[in-house]
Design a protein around this motif. Structure first.
Motif, PDB file in Angstrom:
ATOM      1  N   GLU A 180      35.151  98.242 -92.094  1.00 37.54           N
ATOM      2  CA  GLU A 180      34.555  97.980 -93.407  1.00 37.54           C
ATOM      3  C   GLU A 180      33.852  96.631 -93.425  1.00 37.54           C
ATOM      4  N   CYS A 181      32.635  96.626 -93.950  1.00 37.80           N
ATOM      5  CA  CYS A 181      31.830  95.404 -93.982  1.00 37.80           C
ATOM      6  C   CYS A 181      32.142  94.609 -95.245  1.00 37.80           C
ATOM      7  N   THR A 182      33.299  93.956 -95.241  1.00 38.60           N
ATOM      8  CA  THR A 182      33.712  93.122 -96.369  1.00 38.60           C
ATOM      9  C   THR A 182      34.141  91.750 -95.866  1.00 38.60           C
ATOM     10  N   LYS A 183      34.049  90.762 -96.722  1.00 34.97           N
ATOM     11  CA  LYS A 183      34.456  89.416 -96.343  1.00 34.97           C
ATOM     12  C   LYS A 183      35.936  89.370 -95.984  1.00 34.97           C
ATOM     13  N   GLU A 184      36.735  90.108 -96.736  1.00 37.72           N
ATOM     14  CA  GLU A 184      38.177  90.101 -96.482  1.00 37.72           C
ATOM     15  C   GLU A 184      38.499  90.660 -95.100  1.00 37.72           C
ATOM     16  N   ASN A 185      37.826  91.747 -94.717  1.00 37.49           N
ATOM     17  CA  ASN A 185      38.082  92.375 -93.425  1.00 37.49           C
ATOM     18  C   ASN A 185      37.638  91.478 -92.276  1.00 37.49           C
ATOM     19  N   ILE A 186      36.415  90.952 -92.367  1.00 34.33           N
ATOM     20  CA  ILE A 186      35.872  90.128 -91.284  1.00 34.33           C
ATOM     21  C   ILE A 186      36.630  88.805 -91.161  1.00 34.33           C
ATOM     22  N   SER A 187      36.888  88.145 -92.287  1.00 40.63           N
ATOM     23  CA  SER A 187      37.612  86.873 -92.224  1.00 40.63           C
ATOM     24  C   SER A 187      39.022  87.074 -91.691  1.00 40.63           C
ATOM     25  N   GLY A 188      39.638  88.219 -92.041  1.00 37.08           N
ATOM     26  CA  GLY A 188      40.974  88.508 -91.513  1.00 37.08           C
ATOM     27  C   GLY A 188      40.970  88.614 -90.004  1.00 37.08           C
ATOM     28  N   LYS A 189      39.931  89.224 -89.457  1.00 34.74           N
ATOM     29  CA  LYS A 189      39.842  89.363 -87.998  1.00 34.74           C
ATOM     30  C   LYS A 189      39.522  88.017 -87.349  1.00 34.74           C
ATOM     31  N   TRP A 190      38.702  87.198 -88.010  1.00 34.19           N
ATOM     32  CA  TRP A 190      38.441  85.852 -87.495  1.00 34.19           C
ATOM     33  C   TRP A 190      39.741  85.058 -87.399  1.00 34.19           C
ATOM     34  N   TRP A 191      40.535  85.099 -88.470  1.00 28.83           N
ATOM     35  CA  TRP A 191      41.800  84.348 -88.467  1.00 28.83           C
ATOM     36  C   TRP A 191      42.775  84.895 -87.435  1.00 28.83           C
ATOM     37  N   THR A 192      42.736  86.206 -87.225  1.00 31.38           N
ATOM     38  CA  THR A 192      43.603  86.796 -86.197  1.00 31.38           C
ATOM     39  C   THR A 192      43.215  86.292 -84.818  1.00 31.38           C
ATOM     40  N   LEU A 193      41.916  86.234 -84.532  1.00 30.53           N
ATOM     41  CA  LEU A 193      41.448  85.720 -83.243  1.00 30.53           C
ATOM     42  C   LEU A 193      41.804  84.240 -83.072  1.00 30.53           C
ATOM     43  N   ILE A 194      41.693  83.467 -84.149  1.00 33.76           N
ATOM     44  CA  ILE A 194      42.100  82.058 -84.099  1.00 33.76           C
ATOM     45  C   ILE A 194      43.603  81.963 -83.831  1.00 33.76           C
ATOM     46  N   GLY A 195      44.366  82.843 -84.477  1.00 39.39           N
ATOM     47  CA  GLY A 195      45.813  82.867 -84.250  1.00 39.39           C
ATOM     48  C   GLY A 195      46.164  83.184 -82.809  1.00 39.39           C
ATOM     49  N   PHE A 196      45.453  84.152 -82.216  1.00 39.87           N
ATOM     50  CA  PHE A 196      45.663  84.464 -80.799  1.00 39.87           C
ATOM     51  C   PHE A 196      45.424  83.221 -79.939  1.00 39.87           C
ATOM     52  N   SER A 197      44.343  82.503 -80.219  1.00 44.98           N
ATOM     53  CA  SER A 197      43.989  81.316 -79.431  1.00 44.98           C
ATOM     54  C   SER A 197      45.098  80.272 -79.496  1.00 44.98           C
ATOM     55  N   MET A 198      45.581  79.978 -80.701  1.00 38.92           N
ATOM     56  CA  MET A 198      46.620  78.966 -80.864  1.00 38.92           C
ATOM     57  C   MET A 198      47.932  79.414 -80.214  1.00 38.92           C
ATOM     58  N   PHE A 199      48.238  80.698 -80.346  1.00 34.77           N
ATOM     59  CA  PHE A 199      49.481  81.241 -79.774  1.00 34.77           C
ATOM     60  C   PHE A 199      49.495  81.080 -78.258  1.00 34.77           C
ATOM     61  N   PHE A 200      48.408  81.459 -77.604  1.00 30.69           N
ATOM     62  CA  PHE A 200      48.363  81.370 -76.138  1.00 30.69           C
ATOM     63  C   PHE A 200      48.293  79.915 -75.671  1.00 30.69           C
ATOM     64  N   ALA A 201      47.677  79.043 -76.465  1.00 32.46           N
ATOM     65  CA  ALA A 201      47.645  77.625 -76.106  1.00 32.46           C
ATOM     66  C   ALA A 201      49.061  77.029 -76.152  1.00 32.46           C
ATOM     67  N   ILE A 202      49.831  77.409 -77.163  1.00 36.51           N
ATOM     68  CA  ILE A 202      51.219  76.929 -77.271  1.00 36.51           C
ATOM     69  C   ILE A 202      52.047  77.459 -76.102  1.00 36.51           C
ATOM     70  N   LEU A 203      51.849  78.735 -75.762  1.00 33.02           N
ATOM     71  CA  LEU A 203      52.561  79.303 -74.612  1.00 33.02           C
ATOM     72  C   LEU A 203      52.198  78.572 -73.326  1.00 33.02           C
ATOM     73  N   ALA A 204      50.930  78.166 -73.204  1.00 35.52           N
ATOM     74  CA  ALA A 204      50.489  77.426 -72.017  1.00 35.52           C
ATOM     75  C   ALA A 204      51.218  76.094 -71.915  1.00 35.52           C
ATOM     76  N   ILE A 205      51.366  75.403 -73.035  1.00 32.90           N
ATOM     77  CA  ILE A 205      52.080  74.117 -73.048  1.00 32.90           C
ATOM     78  C   ILE A 205      53.535  74.331 -72.641  1.00 32.90           C
TER      79      ILE A 205
END
Length: 325
Positions: free
Chosen positions: A289-314
């Protein structure tokens, strides 16, 4: 000899009072990574990303953001470019200098400072690669819709951010793998397996059962491809798959006259458009669905993945003193 001399200088700097703080160590390693970018050919990841974009662009050209089928195929291809770039950026960066890291850690280096410096440096690399991909696609006359920039007002900026976030999440996953594996050989062995899992569970390559939905949502590839399809307004595009299958019946050399006549009659009476519309309706996907809520949710999920794997790396690299490798 020059590399050994540089390592001794860094160890001395880290041992001094001036550079004992975590924040103060970050610029030291950023400087090191910059020198590696210039003098150890790490800059090659930029032209390589351009070559990959040219290859993929030649395949998806024409259908991307035009039809449902072309957008799914192109969205998966764009996601694959970003994943490939991210994985290769950092898959060997830690394991190739594990011995140096161990010595510097015992001399006062903070692992968190080292990883944060990598996070900053890799973010710059991913941004350059995302820009390169968009520039190549534009040069190849791949048309981006100019009226669908739902997040920033510019579709190109929206898609640029998405490609960057996919690449960066993959980069941090790869960085974590590099902190865990024993050698560069092991890293390059694991990387294709990780990439294969990402592509299989992306939801764009294979039709997966409903029971796998929770697994798909844990994939960088699924979140990234879904975001690209949502930005391309997938649900409001036309679908040619249904009619193309029917049209093939008339093009078959062995087709009987009745079949050919039936297909021609359907097309002459405008039923081909109705079939396309019905197929598009059947292909509606809530995840796109082309909505701000859907796209922003996926952006935040990708950011969350990045932070999660960075913490695991540390966490993984903090155990380096116990490593007997």
């Amino acid at each position: 000899m020059a590399e050994n001399k540089e390592n001794k200088v860094r160890v001395a700097a880290l041992s001094s009072k001036r550079y004992r703080g975590r924040l103060a160590q970050i610029p030291i390693y950023l400087g090191k990574f910059l020198r590696m970018f210039i003098y150890q050919n790490d800059w090659k990841v930029i032209p390589i990303s351009a070559i990959i974009a040219i290859i993929v662009g030649s395949v998806v050209k024409g259908g991307l953001f035009v039809t449902m089928e072309g957008t799914v195929k192109g969205g998966l291809a764009l996601t694959s470019i970003a994943l490939w770039n991210g994985f290769f950026n950092s898959i060997q960066v830690v394991c190739r200098e594990r011995g140096i890291i161990k010595r510097e850690h015992r001399s006062g280096m903070h692992i968190s400072s080292y990883i944060i410096a990598h996070m900053i440096y890799q973010a710059v690399l991913c941004a350059l690669q995302a820009f390169t991909t968009i520039i190549v696609f534009n040069y190849m006359n791949i048309k981006f819709p100019t009226d669908k920039g739902i997040m920033t007002g510019s579709f190109i900026l929206d898609i640029l951010i998405t490609i960057f976030l996919i690449s960066y999440a993959a980069d941090m996953l790869s960085l974590f793998v590099s902190c865990v594996v024993k050698s560069t050989t092991a890293a390059m062995t694991v990387m294709p397996l990780v990439l294969m899992v990402q592509l299989i569970f992306s939801g764009g390559m294979f039709s997966l059962p409903k029971s796998m939905d929770s697994v798909k949502k844990l994939m960088i590839s699924n979140q990234g491809m879904s975001c690209i399809c949502a930005e391309g307004d997938f649900n409001n595009l036309t679908s040619n798959s249904g009619w193309n299958q029917i049209a093939k019946l008339a093009k078959d050399p062995d087709a009987d006259p009745e079949t050919v006549a039936m297909v021609q009659m359907l097309e002459a009476n405008g039923y081909d458009d109705q079939i396309r519309a019905k197929t598009a309706k059947a292909n509606y996907n809530k995840n796109y669905e082309c909505t701000k809520e859907n796209i922003s949710g996926k952006w935040w999920t990708l950011i969350g993945f990045s932070m999660f794997f960075a913490i695991l790396a540390i966490i993984a690299l903090e155990r380096i003193d116990k490593d007997r490798r």
